[in-house]
Write an enzyme that holds these catalytic residues in place. Structure first.
Site, mmCIF file in Angstrom:
data_model
loop_
_atom_site.group_PDB
_atom_site.id
_atom_site.type_symbol
_atom_site.label_atom_id
_atom_site.label_comp_id
_atom_site.label_asym_id
_atom_site.label_seq_id
_atom_site.Cartn_x
_atom_site.Cartn_y
_atom_site.Cartn_z
ATOM 1 N N LYS A 13 0.866 -1.222 -0.046
ATOM 2 C CA LYS A 13 -0.074 -0.002 -0.011
ATOM 3 C C LYS A 13 0.808 1.199 -0.128
ATOM 4 O O LYS A 13 0.720 2.093 -0.797
ATOM 5 C CB LYS A 13 -0.939 0.202 1.031
ATOM 6 N N ARG A 88 -9.473 0.960 8.692
ATOM 7 C CA ARG A 88 -9.099 -0.472 8.970
ATOM 8 C C ARG A 88 -9.897 -1.277 9.694
ATOM 9 O O ARG A 88 -9.948 -2.262 10.131
ATOM 10 C CB ARG A 88 -7.715 -0.354 9.798
ATOM 11 N N ARG A 127 11.985 -5.725 5.161
ATOM 12 C CA ARG A 127 11.647 -4.464 4.916
ATOM 13 C C ARG A 127 12.474 -3.468 5.825
ATOM 14 O O ARG A 127 12.830 -3.952 6.914
ATOM 15 C CB ARG A 127 10.109 -4.093 5.375
ATOM 16 N N ARG A 160 11.545 -1.385 11.076
ATOM 17 C CA ARG A 160 10.531 -0.814 11.700
ATOM 18 C C ARG A 160 10.459 -1.752 13.143
ATOM 19 O O ARG A 160 10.724 -3.080 12.912
ATOM 20 C CB ARG A 160 9.347 -0.881 11.059
ATOM 21 N N ARG A 171 -0.043 -8.656 13.471
ATOM 22 C CA ARG A 171 -0.627 -7.843 12.557
ATOM 23 C C ARG A 171 -1.218 -8.609 11.608
ATOM 24 O O ARG A 171 -2.582 -8.026 11.247
ATOM 25 C CB ARG A 171 0.462 -7.018 11.985
#
Ligand code: AP5
Ligand code: ZN
Length: 215
Positions: A13, A88, A127, A160, A171
């Site tokens: 996204k 969300r 990531r 992160r 998550r």
């Protein structure tokens, strides 16, 4: 054009949003980025949000809805916006609809980026992000030119806090059902556009931009 990017964590996204807003010339509103910036600035809102984010949980609606709707009330959103990571939940979607209706606005497209869960896990744990400009990299798919240094601004590139494997699993679990509920809600409103997000970044962008011209 008023757009929502929908998809599980890691679907791409944020990556796509940054490219698409350049094409459409509209602001990119990421609730995750707004929370991370607030946490970095040590504001009370940011410090509260960080407690939830670090566990992979959703930040409570009373904080999130206000943050998003205040941003949407700003002048630069009047001619269009792209929401990334909001809404969300159905509760957030309903609040968004009422808030937009009050100013005569609606959502034109909800782009649902779909990616297989195994790939999502790999994307998130691999990531890396720039501490200064927020650019996203991946150890395999999009490495930095110089180890640990952002290609854009030279800032430090780090993992992160919520991309550790145990938090990623949480998550994905929390967001799975909520995302399906939102897809159904927007399909009923006839604004849902589904995109396969498993191809490479440029291919996915091309599919998304084609959706806008086709409908
Ligand atoms: P947020 O920052 O929104 O995180 P998220 O939804 O978990 O989404 P991500 O940013 O992890 O994934 P993405 O889809 O943007 O993937 P990306 O493009 O980076 O939210 C963080 C937290 O804030 C939440 O957990 C929650 O606590 C809180 N929060 C935020 N909004 C909230 C709300 N509305 N309500 C309540 N709480 C909220 O890509 C991932 C990786 O894959 C990158 O490394 C990228 O380089 C790579 N990649 C992307 N596309 C491709 C591709 N096509 N091929 C190969 N690699 C790719
Ligand atoms: Zn940078």
């Amino acid at each position: 054009m008023n757009v929502i990017m929908l998809g599980l964590p890691g679907a791409g996204k944020g990556t796509q949003a940054k490219i698409i807003v350049e094409h459409l010339r509209i602001p990119h509103i990421s609730t995750g980025d707004l929370f991370r910036k607030a946490a970095q600035d040590h504001t009370p809102l940011g410090l509260t949000a960080k407690v939830y984010m670090d566990k992979g949980e959703l930040v409570p609606d009373e904080i999130t809805i206000g943050l998003a709707t205040d941003r949407l009330a700003e002048q630069d959103c009047a001619a269009g916006f792209l929401l990334d990571g909001f809404p969300r939940s159905l509760n957030q979607a309903q609040a968004l609809r009422s808030e937009l209706a009050a100013s005569g606005r609606t959502i034109d497209h909800v782009v649902y980026v779909q990616v297989d869960e195994r790939l999502l896990f790999e994307r998130l744990t691999g990531r890396r992000v720039c501490c200064d400009c927020g650019a996203a990299y991946h150890i395999a798919y999009r490495p930095t030119a110089a180890e640990g240094r952002c290609d854009v601004c030279g800032g430090d590139v780090v993992q992160r806090d919520d991309d550790r494997p145990e938090t990623v699993a949480e998550r994905l679990r929390i967001n799975g059902e909520l995302t399906e509920q939102l897809a159904k809600y927007y399909a009923e409103a006839d604004v849902l556009r589904v995109v396969d997000g498993s191809g490479d970044i440029a291919d996915v962008t091309e599919h998304v931009l084609n959706l806008f011209t086709a409908s």
